[in-house]
Scaffold this active site. Structure first.
Site, PDB file in Angstrom:
ATOM      1  CD  GLU A   1       9.423  28.290   4.960  1.00 17.64           C
ATOM      2  OE1 GLU A   1       9.321  29.137   5.849  1.00 17.64           O
ATOM      3  OE2 GLU A   1       9.159  28.551   3.771  1.00 17.64           O
TER       4      GLU A   1
ATOM      5  CG  ASP B   1       9.527  30.531   0.568  1.00 12.75           C
ATOM      6  OD1 ASP B   1       9.713  30.778   1.766  1.00 12.75           O
ATOM      7  OD2 ASP B   1       8.547  30.940  -0.084  1.00 12.75           O
TER       8      ASP B   1
END
Lengths: 106, 714
Positions: free
Chosen positions: B394, B357
């Protein structure tokens, strides 16, 4: 409820009745019983669990230990398992290694 | 020689040398960090560079207050590491934490607080939050209690699957949301065990990798807002809010209340692997649940604030994560912590891959500046334990660093391809100027990943963050009022289109067009080079009622409604067959980028077409893309794989001249989103022959897939 374990052996069937809480403090007593079984003499382990109210992580491992000690050829039957204990056994996948029965079937 | 061995004394280091607070203990082993079983006892090791004193605080299961506090004697410390082996502990009942003493001097970066019991960052089990949604009691002296995980799980020979990246079809889901809905019919809704019961569904769908949204222990109750419409308390449902990086979330395990979340989790992995499905974890190393200077002190802040967090010169928290703090990822100690953590999940849990993330933060230095060669990312890329794990970034963060296509990759990392998402959305809704860009995306974005290969591109059109696919074709604008921020939260740039009516409608024309557009997206996604990722529920038309930021909604808007499996059976079947289409055609999942060269076969590996064969239209107004994808296989007679893919975003149908086939080959229709329901896609091997073998008609706003070969159908 204090933990207690009683056993009975006959014709290759070892019957064990467990009472109370099977956790790390009780685990060694169960393991002693299983560990004392001479190799190759038991083809069926029947565990009466109707009065077993709690099975901890260490307790579950006792069952795994029993399976490994007695060998994959030994059928392990759990009889009368309470729902909360059965849940622990089922949801962690150990139910696939044992047979679970209601008390009337035993 | 055995006689000699028998005469050796027992090891000298497996017994206590002294009593600490009445407990038999000895100086511990410094590594590994955390609590480790050793013969007769437990070895505790914890790092703090700036603490002046440290104590091990022992608790017992079921007791609120500590049972003992063991200060580390001076000789139990080496450098910045405190280590002690304590004997005779009951590891089943043991809970433990640390008390660190030191300066409270925020300007210098220190925030020690000896009134707190701190969670071990390496804790493999956290006790105290086994029931979802339970807020920490105000008087709890230690809310997240470290405990020892059992490490003797019977894996029955299981290993990670090591599927080739280009063969993956990822399915992004949420452990709780997947089976929490009453319609799931599982014995333990919202749990790891519940997910196990749905493995047959996943197998049937054909996906071979589940990506689980955060499963590290997190605090779902950190949301103070309420839904203004209902007054209902909002939560942190998604879980990007880690408390314990080594511990599986206890309330995702029905057996969590017995402390057996580790077994339940491992059983889930074992069963998924047995079904041929890999497990990828969404991991959140960019920040922790401790928030900014107003947040709770749980662990890192009290152990060594200025090691673990990026701090401003004034001692405040940098906020590149948008959540209050930023983990100091490229500090050597923190880097080691992250590597240790991922090794733990790879080795102990047989995890197949990780999605990071806001991974751009992992490439920032201790002051927040982007690094050209970030030590952490390089270490992860070359780590021996993680060698077979997929690494997916990401590749952006909340501090404005956007690295899609430029993330430091070491020929190892893949990326969530945000460009793919935007281009497919814009092409499908009819934006001008997208044809050329769509062509590049369909090929695995060689402009971004030419050196790295198509599998560096994780292709997705929808993800947990944003609209579901159904909402993408049903809403022009986000509708996030339920999140309690007057619809200000969530992304405004959705490239979505409602097709005439905002939200639910009974208008058959609108519904027909939405149904087609939904299938257009799925078909493009599953025929693109790279790695497709499906959002859980998109295969059955799951809606979030137009909410594009459902991080806080523990409601039916986030839960998979299993009644859709019946009511949306046609869409589910379409998705299943599109996944099967991909699996059947190597030309759709190449390991290397197609470059348009022939390489001895009948066709180039990719060629572009239009209404006339071999004549693509790349002009600004063009809304047609047609590609012939060809793989000559091993050169054998039946090794040829040939797929013609056309996407039409015009409002009118088009007649497409097809490229000529070799003698004896025929065109067959694999999928046509303009066809009637039930005939839009066909089982592999049962594709009907195309009536006219030279011209194909593509409907308005449609995707057409033809396959060609010498063999007959069936």
């Amino acid at each position: 409820m204090a933990f207690d374990v009683t056993t009975h052996a006959e014709d290759g069937v070892l019957t064990v009745r467990l009472t109370g809480e099977l956790d790390s403090r009780a685990a060694h007593r169960f393991n002693e019983v299983i560990g004392a079984v001479p190799g190759g003499t038991v083809n069926r382990l029947v565990l009466h669990l109707a009065e077993l109210v709690y099975l901890s992580s260490a307790g579950l491992r006792c069952l795994v230990f029993a399976q490994q000690k007695l060998g994959r050829g030994t059928e392990i039957v759990l009889v009368g398992t309470r729902p909360e204990v059965a849940e622990t056994i089922t949801m962690t996948g150990f139910d696939r290694s044992v047979t679970m029965q209601d008390p009337v079937d035993s | 020689m055995t006689g000699t061995l028998d005469q050796l004394p027992d090891r000298l280091d497996d017994g206590a040398t002294q009593f600490v607070s009445g407990y038999p203990a000895r100086p511990g082993r410094l590594l590994p960090f955390g609590a480790t079983r050793v013969p007769g006892g437990v070895n505790f090791s914890v790092y703090s560079n700036n603490a002046t004193a440290m104590a091990l605080v022992l608790f017992e299961r079921g007791r609120r207050d500590p049972v003992a506090e063991l200060p580390f004697p001076p000789d139990f410390r080496v450098g910045g590491v405190f280590a002690m082996t304590v004997f005779g502990l009951d590891t089943d009942r043991l809970r433990y934490g640390y008390r660190a003493d030191g300066e409270f001097h925020p300007e210098a970066g220190d925030r020690f607080d000896r009134t707190r019991v701190l969670t071990d960052p390496y804790a493999t089990v956290l006790a105290g939050h086994e029931e979802w949604g339970t807020r920490t009691a105000a008087d709890d002296p230690y809310p997240y209690r470290a405990a020892l995980a059992p490490d003797d799980f019977d894996w029955e020979g299981d290993t990670p699957l090591r599927l080739a990246r280009e063969d993956l079809v990822i399915y992004e889901t949420h452990v709780r949301g997947f089976t929490r809905h009453p319609s799931s019919g599982v014995a333990a809704p919202g749990t790891y065990a519940g997910l196990v019961e749905k493995i047959p569904y996943l197998r049937e769908l054909g996906v071979n990798c589940v990506e689980l949204m955060p499963v590290f222990e997190f605090d779902e109750t950190d949301n103070m807002r309420t839904d203004p419409r209902t007054g209902r308390q909002l939560v942190n449902y998604w879980g990007y809010n880690t408390v314990g990086f080594f511990a599986p979330k206890a309330s995702y395990a029905v057996t969590g209340r017995h402390g057996m979340q580790v077994d339940e989790f491992k059983n889930m992995v074992k069963r998924l692997h047995r079904a041929g499905i890999e497990v990828m974890l969404d991991v959140v190393f960019n920040h922790t649940a401790e928030g900014n200077e107003l947040g709770p002190t749980i662990s890192f802040r009290g152990l060594d604030n200025r090691t673990y967090y990026m701090l401003t010169p004034e001692g405040y928290y940098y906020n590149f994560s948008g959540t209050g703090n930023t983990l100091n990822c490229n500090h050597p100690v923190v880097r080691g912590f992250i590597v240790d953590c991922l090794r733990h999940w790879a080795a102990e849990y047989h995890i197949d891959g990780f999605r990071f993330d806001l991974a751009a933060i992992l490439g920032r230095d201790q002051h927040g500046a982007p690094l050209a060669n970030p030590p952490l990312l390089e270490a992860l890329a070359h780590d021996p334990v993680l060698r077979d794990c997929k690494l997916v970034a990401e590749a952006w963060d909340a501090g404005g660093l956007y690295q899609v296509g430029s993330f430091p990759d070491y020929c190892r990392w893949s990326e969530w391809n945000g460009r793919y998402r935007d281009t497919v959305r814009r092409f499908v809704k009819g934006d001008p100027g997208m044809a050329g860009d769509l062509a590049t995306r369909l090929l695995g974005s060689p402009d971004l990943y030419g050196r790295r290969g198509p599998a560096a591109s994780i292709n997705f059109v929808t993800a947990h963050d944003g609209f579901t696919l159904r909402d993408l074709v049903s809403y022009n604008d986000k509708h996030n009022e339920a999140n309690g921020e007057d619809n200000r939260d969530g992304d405004n740039g959705n490239h979505s289109w409602n097709h005439g009516v905002e939200g639910p409608t009974a208008d058959p024309d609108v519904l027909r067009l939405r149904a087609r557009q939904t299938r257009n997206v799925l078909l493009l996604l599953l025929t693109s080079q790279g790695v497709p990722m499906l959002l859980s529920g998109d295969e059955v038309g799951r809606t979030q009622s137009g909410n594009n930021n459902t991080y806080c909604q523990d409601t039916e808007d986030n839960w998979f409604d299993w009644s859709l499996v019946d009511t949306e059976a046609d869409l589910l079947e379409f998705t299943r067959l599109a996944v099967a289409l991909r699996a059947a055609h190597p030309a759709l999942r190449r390991a290397r980028h197609a470059d348009g060269r022939a390489d001895g076969g009948f066709f180039p590996d990719v060629s572009w077409h239009g209404t006339r064969a071999w004549t693509p239209d790349w002009s600004e107004h063009s809304r047609l893309v047609a590609a012939l994808l060809y793989d000559r296989g091993d050169g054998g007679a039946d090794g040829h794989d040939c797929v013609y893919l056309a996407a039409n975003a015009y409002w009118e149908p088009l007649e497409l001249e097809l490229p000529s086939l070799p003698e004896g080959w025929t065109w067959r229709v694999a999928a046509d989103t303009f066809a009637d329901a039930g005939h839009r896609i066909h089982e592999v091997g049962r594709e009907p022959e195309l009536g006219d073998q030279e011209w194909a008609r593509i409907g308005p706003q449609s995707v057409l897939v033809l396959v060609a070969g010498s063999g007959g159908a069936g």
